[in-house]
Design a protein around this motif. Sequence first.
Motif, PDB file in Angstrom:
ATOM      1  N   VAL A  39     -13.656  11.000   1.540  1.00 63.77           N
ATOM      2  CA  VAL A  39     -12.539  11.851   1.106  1.00 63.77           C
ATOM      3  C   VAL A  39     -11.406  11.761   2.112  1.00 63.77           C
ATOM      4  O   VAL A  39     -10.227  11.635   1.737  1.00 63.77           O
ATOM      5  CB  VAL A  39     -13.005  13.317   0.924  1.00 63.77           C
ATOM      6  N   ALA A  40     -11.757  11.828   3.402  1.00 66.99           N
ATOM      7  CA  ALA A  40     -10.740  11.734   4.451  1.00 66.99           C
ATOM      8  C   ALA A  40     -10.009  10.399   4.398  1.00 66.99           C
ATOM      9  O   ALA A  40      -8.815  10.307   4.724  1.00 66.99           O
ATOM     10  CB  ALA A  40     -11.387  11.930   5.822  1.00 66.99           C
ATOM     11  N   GLU A  41     -10.732   9.351   3.968  1.00 62.43           N
ATOM     12  CA  GLU A  41     -10.135   8.013   3.862  1.00 62.43           C
ATOM     13  C   GLU A  41      -9.446   7.802   2.510  1.00 62.43           C
ATOM     14  O   GLU A  41      -8.979   6.712   2.204  1.00 62.43           O
ATOM     15  CB  GLU A  41     -11.225   6.950   4.043  1.00 62.43           C
ATOM     16  N   LYS A  42      -9.398   8.874   1.698  1.00 66.42           N
ATOM     17  CA  LYS A  42      -8.785   8.827   0.368  1.00 66.42           C
ATOM     18  C   LYS A  42      -9.445   7.780  -0.526  1.00 66.42           C
ATOM     19  O   LYS A  42      -8.788   6.953  -1.171  1.00 66.42           O
ATOM     20  CB  LYS A  42      -7.280   8.579   0.473  1.00 66.42           C
ATOM     21  N   LYS A  43     -10.788   7.839  -0.531  1.00 67.10           N
ATOM     22  CA  LYS A  43     -11.581   6.971  -1.403  1.00 67.10           C
ATOM     23  C   LYS A  43     -12.444   7.863  -2.300  1.00 67.10           C
ATOM     24  O   LYS A  43     -13.656   8.029  -2.067  1.00 67.10           O
ATOM     25  CB  LYS A  43     -12.454   6.036  -0.568  1.00 67.10           C
ATOM     26  N   PRO A  44     -11.824   8.474  -3.321  1.00 65.21           N
ATOM     27  CA  PRO A  44     -12.548   9.460  -4.136  1.00 65.21           C
ATOM     28  C   PRO A  44     -13.724   8.873  -4.911  1.00 65.21           C
ATOM     29  O   PRO A  44     -14.744   9.548  -5.088  1.00 65.21           O
ATOM     30  CB  PRO A  44     -11.480  10.005  -5.086  1.00 65.21           C
ATOM     31  N   ALA A  45     -13.606   7.630  -5.368  1.00 65.68           N
ATOM     32  CA  ALA A  45     -14.705   7.039  -6.140  1.00 65.68           C
ATOM     33  C   ALA A  45     -15.960   6.902  -5.279  1.00 65.68           C
ATOM     34  O   ALA A  45     -17.073   7.255  -5.706  1.00 65.68           O
ATOM     35  CB  ALA A  45     -14.289   5.679  -6.697  1.00 65.68           C
ATOM     36  N   GLU A  46     -15.774   6.393  -4.045  1.00 65.01           N
ATOM     37  CA  GLU A  46     -16.917   6.229  -3.147  1.00 65.01           C
ATOM     38  C   GLU A  46     -17.490   7.588  -2.737  1.00 65.01           C
ATOM     39  O   GLU A  46     -18.717   7.767  -2.626  1.00 65.01           O
ATOM     40  CB  GLU A  46     -16.494   5.445  -1.900  1.00 65.01           C
ATOM     41  N   ALA A  47     -16.582   8.569  -2.535  1.00 68.89           N
ATOM     42  CA  ALA A  47     -17.037   9.908  -2.162  1.00 68.89           C
ATOM     43  C   ALA A  47     -17.867  10.529  -3.283  1.00 68.89           C
ATOM     44  O   ALA A  47     -18.906  11.150  -3.034  1.00 68.89           O
ATOM     45  CB  ALA A  47     -15.837  10.798  -1.843  1.00 68.89           C
ATOM     46  N   THR A  48     -17.436  10.344  -4.504  1.00 75.46           N
ATOM     47  CA  THR A  48     -18.171  10.892  -5.654  1.00 75.46           C
ATOM     48  C   THR A  48     -19.590  10.339  -5.705  1.00 75.46           C
ATOM     49  O   THR A  48     -20.560  11.078  -5.934  1.00 75.46           O
ATOM     50  CB  THR A  48     -17.431  10.564  -6.970  1.00 75.46           C
ATOM     51  N   ILE A  49     -19.720   9.026  -5.471  1.00 74.75           N
ATOM     52  CA  ILE A  49     -21.048   8.397  -5.474  1.00 74.75           C
ATOM     53  C   ILE A  49     -21.929   9.009  -4.390  1.00 74.75           C
ATOM     54  O   ILE A  49     -23.102   9.336  -4.627  1.00 74.75           O
ATOM     55  CB  ILE A  49     -20.925   6.874  -5.272  1.00 74.75           C
ATOM     56  N   GLU A  50     -21.374   9.198  -3.190  1.00 74.73           N
ATOM     57  CA  GLU A  50     -22.170   9.748  -2.088  1.00 74.73           C
ATOM     58  C   GLU A  50     -22.616  11.188  -2.375  1.00 74.73           C
ATOM     59  O   GLU A  50     -23.757  11.565  -2.102  1.00 74.73           O
ATOM     60  CB  GLU A  50     -21.376   9.701  -0.782  1.00 74.73           C
ATOM     61  N   TYR A  51     -21.696  11.983  -2.921  1.00 75.86           N
ATOM     62  CA  TYR A  51     -22.062  13.374  -3.224  1.00 75.86           C
ATOM     63  C   TYR A  51     -23.146  13.432  -4.300  1.00 75.86           C
ATOM     64  O   TYR A  51     -24.071  14.253  -4.230  1.00 75.86           O
ATOM     65  CB  TYR A  51     -20.838  14.159  -3.678  1.00 75.86           C
ATOM     66  N   ARG A  52     -23.056  12.558  -5.287  1.00 73.13           N
ATOM     67  CA  ARG A  52     -24.084  12.533  -6.338  1.00 73.13           C
ATOM     68  C   ARG A  52     -25.439  12.125  -5.753  1.00 73.13           C
ATOM     69  O   ARG A  52     -26.485  12.661  -6.139  1.00 73.13           O
ATOM     70  CB  ARG A  52     -23.672  11.586  -7.468  1.00 73.13           C
ATOM     71  N   ARG A  53     -25.428  11.159  -4.823  1.00 75.52           N
ATOM     72  CA  ARG A  53     -26.684  10.729  -4.196  1.00 75.52           C
ATOM     73  C   ARG A  53     -27.252  11.854  -3.325  1.00 75.52           C
ATOM     74  O   ARG A  53     -28.461  12.064  -3.255  1.00 75.52           O
ATOM     75  CB  ARG A  53     -26.439   9.481  -3.355  1.00 75.52           C
ATOM     76  N   ALA A  54     -26.352  12.607  -2.703  1.00 76.77           N
ATOM     77  CA  ALA A  54     -26.805  13.732  -1.878  1.00 76.77           C
ATOM     78  C   ALA A  54     -27.487  14.789  -2.743  1.00 76.77           C
ATOM     79  O   ALA A  54     -28.522  15.358  -2.359  1.00 76.77           O
ATOM     80  CB  ALA A  54     -25.607  14.343  -1.148  1.00 76.77           C
ATOM     81  N   ILE A  55     -26.921  15.039  -3.926  1.00 81.61           N
ATOM     82  CA  ILE A  55     -27.505  16.032  -4.835  1.00 81.61           C
ATOM     83  C   ILE A  55     -28.826  15.527  -5.401  1.00 81.61           C
ATOM     84  O   ILE A  55     -29.785  16.292  -5.565  1.00 81.61           O
ATOM     85  CB  ILE A  55     -26.496  16.358  -5.959  1.00 81.61           C
ATOM     86  N   ALA A  56     -28.901  14.215  -5.643  1.00 80.13           N
ATOM     87  CA  ALA A  56     -30.160  13.649  -6.142  1.00 80.13           C
ATOM     88  C   ALA A  56     -31.267  13.791  -5.099  1.00 80.13           C
ATOM     89  O   ALA A  56     -32.432  14.054  -5.431  1.00 80.13           O
ATOM     90  CB  ALA A  56     -29.959  12.182  -6.508  1.00 80.13           C
ATOM     91  N   ALA A  57     -30.887  13.627  -3.839  1.00 84.93           N
ATOM     92  CA  ALA A  57     -31.878  13.760  -2.767  1.00 84.93           C
ATOM     93  C   ALA A  57     -32.307  15.208  -2.580  1.00 84.93           C
ATOM     94  O   ALA A  57     -33.478  15.494  -2.331  1.00 84.93           O
ATOM     95  CB  ALA A  57     -31.300  13.206  -1.463  1.00 84.93           C
ATOM     96  N   ASN A  58     -31.337  16.116  -2.726  1.00 84.09           N
ATOM     97  CA  ASN A  58     -31.644  17.545  -2.541  1.00 84.09           C
ATOM     98  C   ASN A  58     -30.793  18.355  -3.532  1.00 84.09           C
ATOM     99  O   ASN A  58     -29.633  18.683  -3.242  1.00 84.09           O
ATOM    100  CB  ASN A  58     -31.336  17.986  -1.107  1.00 84.09           C
ATOM    101  N   PRO A  59     -31.340  18.662  -4.699  1.00 90.80           N
ATOM    102  CA  PRO A  59     -30.570  19.390  -5.727  1.00 90.80           C
ATOM    103  C   PRO A  59     -30.049  20.737  -5.256  1.00 90.80           C
ATOM    104  O   PRO A  59     -29.162  21.310  -5.901  1.00 90.80           O
ATOM    105  CB  PRO A  59     -31.583  19.552  -6.865  1.00 90.80           C
ATOM    106  N   LYS A  60     -30.577  21.258  -4.131  1.00 86.18           N
ATOM    107  CA  LYS A  60     -30.141  22.560  -3.637  1.00 86.18           C
ATOM    108  C   LYS A  60     -29.038  22.448  -2.584  1.00 86.18           C
ATOM    109  O   LYS A  60     -28.735  23.421  -1.887  1.00 86.18           O
ATOM    110  CB  LYS A  60     -31.328  23.318  -3.053  1.00 86.18           C
ATOM    111  N   ASN A  61     -28.429  21.269  -2.480  1.00 89.45           N
ATOM    112  CA  ASN A  61     -27.348  21.058  -1.522  1.00 89.45           C
ATOM    113  C   ASN A  61     -26.054  21.638  -2.108  1.00 89.45           C
ATOM    114  O   ASN A  61     -25.312  20.979  -2.831  1.00 89.45           O
ATOM    115  CB  ASN A  61     -27.189  19.569  -1.222  1.00 89.45           C
ATOM    116  N   GLY A  62     -25.765  22.890  -1.797  1.00 96.78           N
ATOM    117  CA  GLY A  62     -24.583  23.561  -2.342  1.00 96.78           C
ATOM    118  C   GLY A  62     -23.284  22.978  -1.842  1.00 96.78           C
ATOM    119  O   GLY A  62     -22.291  22.918  -2.571  1.00 96.78           O
ATOM    120  N   GLU A  63     -23.237  22.535  -0.578  1.00 94.15           N
ATOM    121  CA  GLU A  63     -22.015  21.957  -0.020  1.00 94.15           C
ATOM    122  C   GLU A  63     -21.629  20.680  -0.776  1.00 94.15           C
ATOM    123  O   GLU A  63     -20.453  20.445  -1.058  1.00 94.15           O
ATOM    124  CB  GLU A  63     -22.206  21.656   1.471  1.00 94.15           C
ATOM    125  N   ALA A  64     -22.632  19.853  -1.071  1.00 90.98           N
ATOM    126  CA  ALA A  64     -22.354  18.621  -1.811  1.00 90.98           C
ATOM    127  C   ALA A  64     -21.844  18.948  -3.216  1.00 90.98           C
ATOM    128  O   ALA A  64     -20.922  18.303  -3.727  1.00 90.98           O
ATOM    129  CB  ALA A  64     -23.606  17.756  -1.891  1.00 90.98           C
TER     130      ALA A  64
END
Length: 756
Positions: A39-64
């Motif tokens: 996000v800081a690097e203004k790469k929203p597509a890559e950020a979206t993928i990372e956040y989705r992977r974070a949620i897949a790893a831990n569905p209770k990750n509220g920050e993600a």
Amino acid sequence: MRRQTAVALVLACVLPVVACSKDPVATSQAMTKRGDAFVAEKKPAEATIEYRRAIAANPKNGEARLALAKLLSLNDDFANATAEYVRAADLLPQNLDAQLKAGRVLLVVGRFDDARGRADKALKLDPRNVDAQILKGNALAGLKEFDAAVRQVESAIAADPSSGVGYANLGALQLARGDSGAALGAFKRAVAREPQSVSARLALANYYWSVSQREETEQTLKEAVALQPKDLLANRALALFYMGSPRKAEAETPLKVFAEVGPKPDGMLALADFYASQQRYQDAKAVLDRLGADPKGVVPAKLRLASLGLLTGDRAEAYRLMDDVLKTNPKELDALVGKARMKAADGKLDEALTSAKAAVASNPASPQAQHTLGIVLVALDQSDAGATAFKEALRLNPDFAPAQVDLGKLALSQGRNGEAIQMAESAVKNSPGYGDAYLLLARAQFANKNPAAAERPLKVLQESSGSNPIVQTEVGRLYLTKGDRAKARASFEQAFRKDSSELGALQSLVMMDLQDHKPDAAQARVEAAEKAAPTNASLKVMAGRIYAGNHDLQRAEQTLKQAVELSPNNMQAYVGLAQVYVMEKRLPEATAEFERLAQREPKSATPLTVAGVLLQIQNKTAEAKAHFQRAIEINPLAGVAANNLAWIYAESNENLDTALQLAQTAKAQIPNRHEVDDTLGLVYYKKGLSTLAVSAFQRSVQLQPDNPSYVGHLGLAYAQNGDKDKARQSLERALKLKADFDGSDEARKVLKSIVG
């Protein structure tokens, strides 16, 4: 087997991102940090993928989830963003920002009670939080608890008197509960507290706009744009203001900004639509070509290019583009809807119905799909089914103005003027720039014998679309009601010069010529129009009647014959032609002529139909019936023959099932003629289907309120349906209109049985 299992286990631990050797919570947090970095690097597509992977790893990750929700909303994926904001707030009960963001999105989607719950949670975390207090106030307003809402926002202002946000919200609440003066004061204080706030000025501009103070609206919107020249909302609002005014061309500058900084593809589509509305088709195409170069813009660009093809007359290209979209995505809503409407406009109603049903099946929650289905059903003369579809569109979106307008049009066509006015007023409120809503409101007020009330919506239409011929015609009608014939004539002439297909204006001019005892002027006017549009059957009928009224019967006959050839189901053309033959006193000769023509053209139902009509006038019912039967054999969709044959069957109480099929065929082919409604009603009456008979006769009476036969038929149907009061009123009125109308004996008999 053990070795294979071991290899599989190793691969399972090495290949996935969520490695077996790591804690899933820690892994999820690491992915969230990578998403933040993107996000800081203004790469929203890559950020979206990372956040989705974070949620897949831990569905209770509220920050993600909270971070993902923000990206989704920026990408216009509002439905999924809403769900993620709510889940994040549930997982982060102590996070004030999460509660506020969840509450705001819930407010937007109309879940006001849930939004109030989030506001309460935020206030529990910080009782003096101004944003939470305003959120609760807006939620209470959504729940129609305006007094409590005002008190809540006043508390927010007390907590932070320097903030203009509270005053802006207070103004909106005061306006919603009808206190216009207090609203204006609050909006002005919001601007005074935060003079550099664009949102404060937009709130004030919205107030001015709502009370039709156009100069103040424009000035305030310009001030907002001057504060932040690239502000999306300010430019969009200024563009909309100009588009709803006679100065539409000035919308180009703010629309260009909207196209530059607005969400894709909405901004570019808005600019292309503007160019198309100004008939700058090459400019529109250039914008759409640029949009089509973006993978996300391919489908909307093709659909808009299809619309552009319609405007430029290239229907084949429009169909090709829509079919191209549907090949890739058979459930694409806009393509299905667009194709349905095109097919309907081309008279291919069965194909239109197929596309409309496909749109509803693929998108059952879409008000647009339901509305389109309703439009096609009404065109097929299935008004009740069409109304059901319109109501379903409104259930899905209670503020959907197009469905309100079309429901109002149905009500107006059936004489329910009050209901039409109510629907039009709701549409105007929900969509202040929607011209069709104002037009319906004006026409409904005219029908309700209240021309003074028609003046306000017509004034709005004049300001926004003063050069529109339809608007000019309605303005002419208003001048007529005021007795200003000079201005009325000028409006009608201006409308007809602008669009020679605006027959309402031409009819009004002809009527005025005849009232002024200038039949030659009326005829010259119609002759010129007929010459300019030689294939317009309705214009031929009008001309034929003028010629007959001026005793030029030969020319009247010739013109009306042309109308019949152009439009074989045009009931008015047949009636006019028959009247000419009656005036000429040459019914037998005319009948013989059309019978000879039928022999020369054995595959045409038209000459047989005309001969049948002439035989009916001569009371040769058996021969007329035979002619109509032969016409139906040649063309099962010959509407006039079907109507008249159904009438003959009903009158003699024979073949009533066949009569019903014929009457329904006539209604489908000639949906808006009172003769057809009367025939259909008579068949229902003879079959004992009294409720349906009442509905059909009501339509015929609404179109011909002083026809004693129609009013009498309605009275008979009321009596059969057990509604004695309405039966008595209708039968007495029919006999008062004409004591010896056709059917008066039966009317007296039934009336006597009711009165006793």
